[in-house]
Write a protein that holds these residues in place. Structure first.
Motif, PDB file in Angstrom:
ATOM      1  N   SER A 117     -47.793  14.031 -10.319  1.00  0.00           N
ATOM      2  CA  SER A 117     -48.154  12.711  -9.404  1.00  0.00           C
ATOM      3  C   SER A 117     -47.465  10.889  -9.854  1.00  0.00           C
ATOM      4  N   LEU A 145     -43.654  10.079 -10.064  1.00  0.00           N
ATOM      5  CA  LEU A 145     -42.818   9.514  -9.115  1.00  0.00           C
ATOM      6  C   LEU A 145     -42.753   8.180  -8.914  1.00  0.00           C
ATOM      7  N   VAL A 154     -39.979   5.857  -6.845  1.00  0.00           N
ATOM      8  CA  VAL A 154     -40.754   5.515  -5.597  1.00  0.00           C
ATOM      9  C   VAL A 154     -40.549   3.800  -5.718  1.00  0.00           C
ATOM     10  N   ALA A 190     -38.804   9.692  -4.324  1.00  0.00           N
ATOM     11  CA  ALA A 190     -39.887  11.004  -4.950  1.00  0.00           C
ATOM     12  C   ALA A 190     -39.536  12.052  -5.326  1.00  0.00           C
ATOM     13  N   LEU A 191     -38.418  12.426  -4.594  1.00  0.00           N
ATOM     14  CA  LEU A 191     -37.886  13.850  -4.932  1.00  0.00           C
ATOM     15  C   LEU A 191     -37.084  13.652  -5.893  1.00  0.00           C
ATOM     16  N   SER A 205     -37.443  11.665  -8.715  1.00  0.00           N
ATOM     17  CA  SER A 205     -38.368  11.263  -9.812  1.00  0.00           C
ATOM     18  C   SER A 205     -39.071  13.037 -10.603  1.00  0.00           C
ATOM     19  N   ALA A 206     -39.696  13.312  -9.336  1.00  0.00           N
ATOM     20  CA  ALA A 206     -39.713  15.031  -9.315  1.00  0.00           C
ATOM     21  C   ALA A 206     -38.740  15.789 -10.016  1.00  0.00           C
ATOM     22  N   ALA A 222     -43.915  19.956  -7.384  1.00  0.00           N
ATOM     23  CA  ALA A 222     -43.582  18.627  -7.238  1.00  0.00           C
ATOM     24  C   ALA A 222     -43.064  18.982  -5.769  1.00  0.00           C
ATOM     25  N   VAL A 249     -44.996  15.905  -3.672  1.00  0.00           N
ATOM     26  CA  VAL A 249     -44.223  14.325  -2.826  1.00  0.00           C
ATOM     27  C   VAL A 249     -43.762  14.560  -1.921  1.00  0.00           C
ATOM     28  N   PHE A 300     -48.123  12.768  -1.843  1.00  0.00           N
ATOM     29  CA  PHE A 300     -48.134  11.614  -1.576  1.00  0.00           C
ATOM     30  C   PHE A 300     -48.460  10.382  -1.211  1.00  0.00           C
ATOM     31  N   THR A 329     -51.271   9.384  -4.999  1.00  0.00           N
ATOM     32  CA  THR A 329     -50.559  10.139  -6.132  1.00  0.00           C
ATOM     33  C   THR A 329     -52.323  10.305  -6.943  1.00  0.00           C
TER      34      THR A 329
END
Length: 287
Positions: free
Chosen positions: A47, A50, A54, A68-69, A71-72, A185, A189, A192, A197
């Motif tokens: 969490s 991310l 972002v 975010a996707l 980073s996940a 994830a 995502v 959040f 987060t």
């Protein structure tokens, strides 16, 4: 009665409620496996991981969800790769990724003179700002999470209770673990921007943990966890409206409160139903 229904006559509160319902269902599907496998630290790390995506998306004027996707995906790939390193424990790898990704995110934020990234919104979310397109995305995320949960249920179940048995049955535990990380994830995502987060773990872990003492199957845990999450969402929005508190934090706090109430009730129930111990027979004394 108006005290109970009045807040939900407002359009943005209605959208917040529907958003919380969808998030509760998604988190119930992923959070059940997180609780069963003891992956709470991983959920916390993912969490917070991310932030770089972002921050970069906000800095470049891109879509925050896509950042975010990204980073996940990096976190999922990193945890999977480090998990295969024999001389490095999983917790160590997760901790290093957690610190590294969070530090990178702070560096990106610090490079922005205008501080384009709203850290408050990222950390704490804004459930009252849910839009109709957000609800549509959450609906798609729920369908995807449901499909992954149904198709991977047997492999996830074997992985949670006996990874060696999963390998013997040809269920490919490494692939199942990677898919499970992807499901986690997805839940983070999707959630959040609703509760933030710092608070997403409240809905991800607390409802399944509260449901665990009362459900007799994994599916039962998921269903009861979703109900508890929806209950926390409804009551949290209601209290935040009347008490003027942060909506996302109130929802998360109530979810954790339901966990403690559930386990307290479980302890009291076991004490009442436990059969009385058999008293030892008195010993004869010599006179």
């Amino acid at each position: 009665m108006d005290w109970l229904t009045g807040p939900f006559e407002v359009t943005f509160v209605q959208r917040a409620l529907w958003g919380g319902v969808l998030v509760s269902a998604i988190c119930a599907l992923a959070g059940t496996w997180v609780v069963l496998r003891g992956m709470a630290f991983l959920g916390d790390a993912m969490s917070h991981g991310l932030l770089p995506g972002v921050a970069l998306a906000a800095l470049l004027g891109g879509n925050l969800l896509m950042g975010a996707l990204l980073s996940a995906a990096v976190m999922t790939a990193g945890v999977t790769a480090l998990g295969r390193t024999p001389r490095l424990s999983q917790d160590t790898g997760i901790g290093l990724l957690f610190v590294g990704m969070l530090s990178l995110g702070v560096i990106i934020v610090s490079r922005s003179q205008s501080f384009a990234v709203d850290l408050t919104g990222f950390l704490f979310g804004d459930v009252l700002a849910v839009r109709e397109q957000d609800l549509a995305l959450l609906g798609v995320a729920l369908l995807l999470a449901l499909a992954v949960s149904v198709l991977g249920h047997r492999a996830f179940l074997a992985l949670a209770f006996d990874p060696r048995k999963a390998h013997t049955l040809g269920l490919r535990p490494r692939l199942a673990h990677a898919v499970l990380l992807g499901l986690l994830a997805l839940a983070i995502v999707a959630s959040f921007h609703i509760v933030g987060t710092l608070l997403v773990l409240g809905l991800l872990i607390a409802p399944p943990a509260a449901a665990l003492p009362w459900a007799r199957s994994v599916r039962g845990v998921m269903v009861l966890a979703a109900i508890l999450g929806v209950t926390a969402t409804f009551c949290g929005l209601l209290l935040s409206w009347h008490l003027s508190t942060a909506a996302g934090a109130t929802v998360s706090a109530l979810a954790v409160g339901l966990f403690f109430l559930s386990h307290l009730a479980s302890v009291l129930s076991h004490r009442r139903t436990r059969p009385a111990g058999i008293r030892p027979a008195p010993t004869d004394r010599k006179t």
